[in-house]
Design a protein around this motif. Structure first.
Motif, PDB file in Angstrom:
ATOM      1  N   GLN A 151      39.475  39.022  26.820  1.00 32.99           N
ATOM      2  CA  GLN A 151      38.793  38.018  27.633  1.00 32.99           C
ATOM      3  C   GLN A 151      38.473  36.804  26.755  1.00 32.99           C
ATOM      4  O   GLN A 151      37.942  36.949  25.651  1.00 32.99           O
ATOM      5  CB  GLN A 151      37.496  38.588  28.212  1.00 32.99           C
ATOM      6  N   CYS A 171      40.274  31.573  37.298  1.00 38.55           N
ATOM      7  CA  CYS A 171      40.031  32.984  37.010  1.00 38.55           C
ATOM      8  C   CYS A 171      38.818  33.420  37.818  1.00 38.55           C
ATOM      9  O   CYS A 171      37.748  32.797  37.731  1.00 38.55           O
ATOM     10  CB  CYS A 171      39.790  33.200  35.520  1.00 38.55           C
ATOM     11  N   LEU A 172      38.988  34.460  38.608  1.00 40.07           N
ATOM     12  CA  LEU A 172      37.940  34.901  39.524  1.00 40.07           C
ATOM     13  C   LEU A 172      37.266  36.175  39.036  1.00 40.07           C
ATOM     14  O   LEU A 172      37.793  36.872  38.157  1.00 40.07           O
ATOM     15  CB  LEU A 172      38.526  35.114  40.918  1.00 40.07           C
ATOM     16  N   LYS A 173      36.113  36.496  39.646  1.00 41.96           N
ATOM     17  CA  LYS A 173      35.375  37.697  39.266  1.00 41.96           C
ATOM     18  C   LYS A 173      35.914  38.963  39.916  1.00 41.96           C
ATOM     19  O   LYS A 173      35.528  40.072  39.521  1.00 41.96           O
ATOM     20  CB  LYS A 173      33.891  37.522  39.608  1.00 41.96           C
ATOM     21  N   GLY A 174      36.740  38.807  40.932  1.00 45.17           N
ATOM     22  CA  GLY A 174      37.285  39.983  41.602  1.00 45.17           C
ATOM     23  C   GLY A 174      38.338  39.588  42.605  1.00 45.17           C
ATOM     24  O   GLY A 174      38.590  38.391  42.839  1.00 45.17           O
ATOM     25  N   THR A 183      36.737  37.674  46.071  1.00 49.01           N
ATOM     26  CA  THR A 183      35.725  36.632  45.929  1.00 49.01           C
ATOM     27  C   THR A 183      36.375  35.371  45.390  1.00 49.01           C
ATOM     28  O   THR A 183      37.396  35.448  44.694  1.00 49.01           O
ATOM     29  CB  THR A 183      34.592  37.077  44.975  1.00 49.01           C
ATOM     30  N   GLU A 227      34.391  33.382  43.626  1.00 45.39           N
ATOM     31  CA  GLU A 227      33.456  33.009  42.561  1.00 45.39           C
ATOM     32  C   GLU A 227      34.189  32.959  41.228  1.00 45.39           C
ATOM     33  O   GLU A 227      34.795  33.955  40.809  1.00 45.39           O
ATOM     34  CB  GLU A 227      32.304  34.005  42.492  1.00 45.39           C
ATOM     35  N   SER A 286      35.098  33.141  37.367  1.00 44.75           N
ATOM     36  CA  SER A 286      34.642  33.951  36.237  1.00 44.75           C
ATOM     37  C   SER A 286      34.472  33.059  35.007  1.00 44.75           C
ATOM     38  O   SER A 286      35.266  32.131  34.802  1.00 44.75           O
ATOM     39  CB  SER A 286      35.663  35.047  35.934  1.00 44.75           C
ATOM     40  N   CYS A 312      38.537  34.442  31.204  1.00 40.65           N
ATOM     41  CA  CYS A 312      39.861  34.733  31.755  1.00 40.65           C
ATOM     42  C   CYS A 312      40.525  35.836  30.950  1.00 40.65           C
ATOM     43  O   CYS A 312      40.434  35.849  29.711  1.00 40.65           O
ATOM     44  CB  CYS A 312      40.763  33.496  31.695  1.00 40.65           C
ATOM     45  N   TYR A 365      42.336  37.764  38.206  1.00 35.12           N
ATOM     46  CA  TYR A 365      41.014  38.298  37.888  1.00 35.12           C
ATOM     47  C   TYR A 365      41.093  39.433  36.867  1.00 35.12           C
ATOM     48  O   TYR A 365      40.103  39.749  36.192  1.00 35.12           O
ATOM     49  CB  TYR A 365      40.268  38.746  39.150  1.00 35.12           C
ATOM     50  N   LYS A 366      42.266  40.050  36.728  1.00 29.62           N
ATOM     51  CA  LYS A 366      42.426  41.055  35.674  1.00 29.62           C
ATOM     52  C   LYS A 366      43.902  41.182  35.309  1.00 29.62           C
ATOM     53  O   LYS A 366      44.793  40.785  36.071  1.00 29.62           O
ATOM     54  CB  LYS A 366      41.863  42.420  36.094  1.00 29.62           C
TER      55      LYS A 366
END
Length: 256
Positions: free
Chosen positions: A151, A168-171, A174, A176, A178, A181, A227-228
């Motif tokens: 990250q 880059c998102l939190k999930g 969503t 939202e 992050s 990244c 997000y991941k």
């Protein structure tokens, strides 16, 4: 490439700079090139039974060299040992960063290494020894360390190519942002999954070298807003997960 350009032309808002950026070497994943380093002959990693360090100053000399050439590739280091019984063979042994043996093979045809050379066209490394005999090793036969996912701050990316942006998102469900990244670290390089400014369902998968030079810039369709990132060691693939848990999967071999 024709398909990529057709898709881009369908979006009138896509900058011409992006079209230019997808041409040439950046339009396809590049294969990393092994490098040769000289290391102290007196400080090898643990030498397998039956082998020894014999590095010479030249092909027609029995004078020991204070250094040995080694292959550095994919986070691993490969030595060319000689055998205690002095057979005309190398013990080609690859170690990971912790000096664990990853691969140990016998290659006949030469002994007493004095230099190594890399042939980018043939994608081989030549291990030269006594009398200028040599053994060729294909890059594909050199083990590489698995990619690592780390990250990094989302607000401090390397230079982002034209037409792309950091999202880059939190999930997966969503919008939202992050603060960090996920990126891939592999072969000493770092790969980001950028989004496109026009919000198409695609990633701009961009790999950077040590000085943030772009080594590869590829459009990968099927997901956006990462997000991941996950690594599958069995399949030897990396998956970039995004909005709605859509993902794009690429093989390790496609990462520079």
């Amino acid at each position: 490439m024709t398909r990529v350009f057709s898709r881009l032309l369908a979006h009138a808002s896509v900058p011409l700079a992006l079209l230019a950026g997808l041409t040439g070497a950046s339009a396809a994943f590049a294969q990393a090139t092994p490098t040769i380093a000289l290391v102290p002959a007196s400080k090898p990693p643990p030498v397998p039974n039956g082998m020894k360090v014999t590095c010479l100053t030249g092909p027609d000399s029995l004078q020991s060299s204070p250094t040995c050439p080694v292959i550095q590739y994919g986070g691993n280091t490969t030595w060319a040992f000689s055998f205690i019984d002095n057979r005309v063979s190398y013990g080609v042994v690859t170690y990971d960063a912790a000096n664990n043996v990853v691969k140990n093979v016998t290659r006949d045809g030469a002994r007493y290494v004095y230099k190594m050379t890399v042939d980018p066209n043939a994608k081989t490394v030549s291990i030269w020894g006594q009398g200028n005999a040599k053994v060729d090793v294909a890059w594909s036969d050199l083990p590489t360390a698995p990619p690592q996912v780390v990250q990094v701050p989302a607000n401090a990316p390397p230079p982002v190519p034209s037409g792309l942006k950091v999202t880059c998102l939190k999930g997966p469900n969503t919008l939202e942002p992050s603060p960090t990244c996920p990126v891939v670290q592999y072969n000493g390089h770092t790969t980001w999954a950028f989004s496109f400014i026009d919000n198409r369902v695609s990633y701009g998968v961009v790999t950077y070298g040590p000085n943030n030079q772009v080594l590869a810039n590829n459009t990968q369709d099927g997901a956006r807003y990462v997000y991941k990132i996950t690594v599958d060691s069995n399949a030897q693939t990396v998956s970039f997960w995004g909005q709605g848990d859509a993902k794009v999967t690429v093989p390790w071999s496609a990462l520079p």
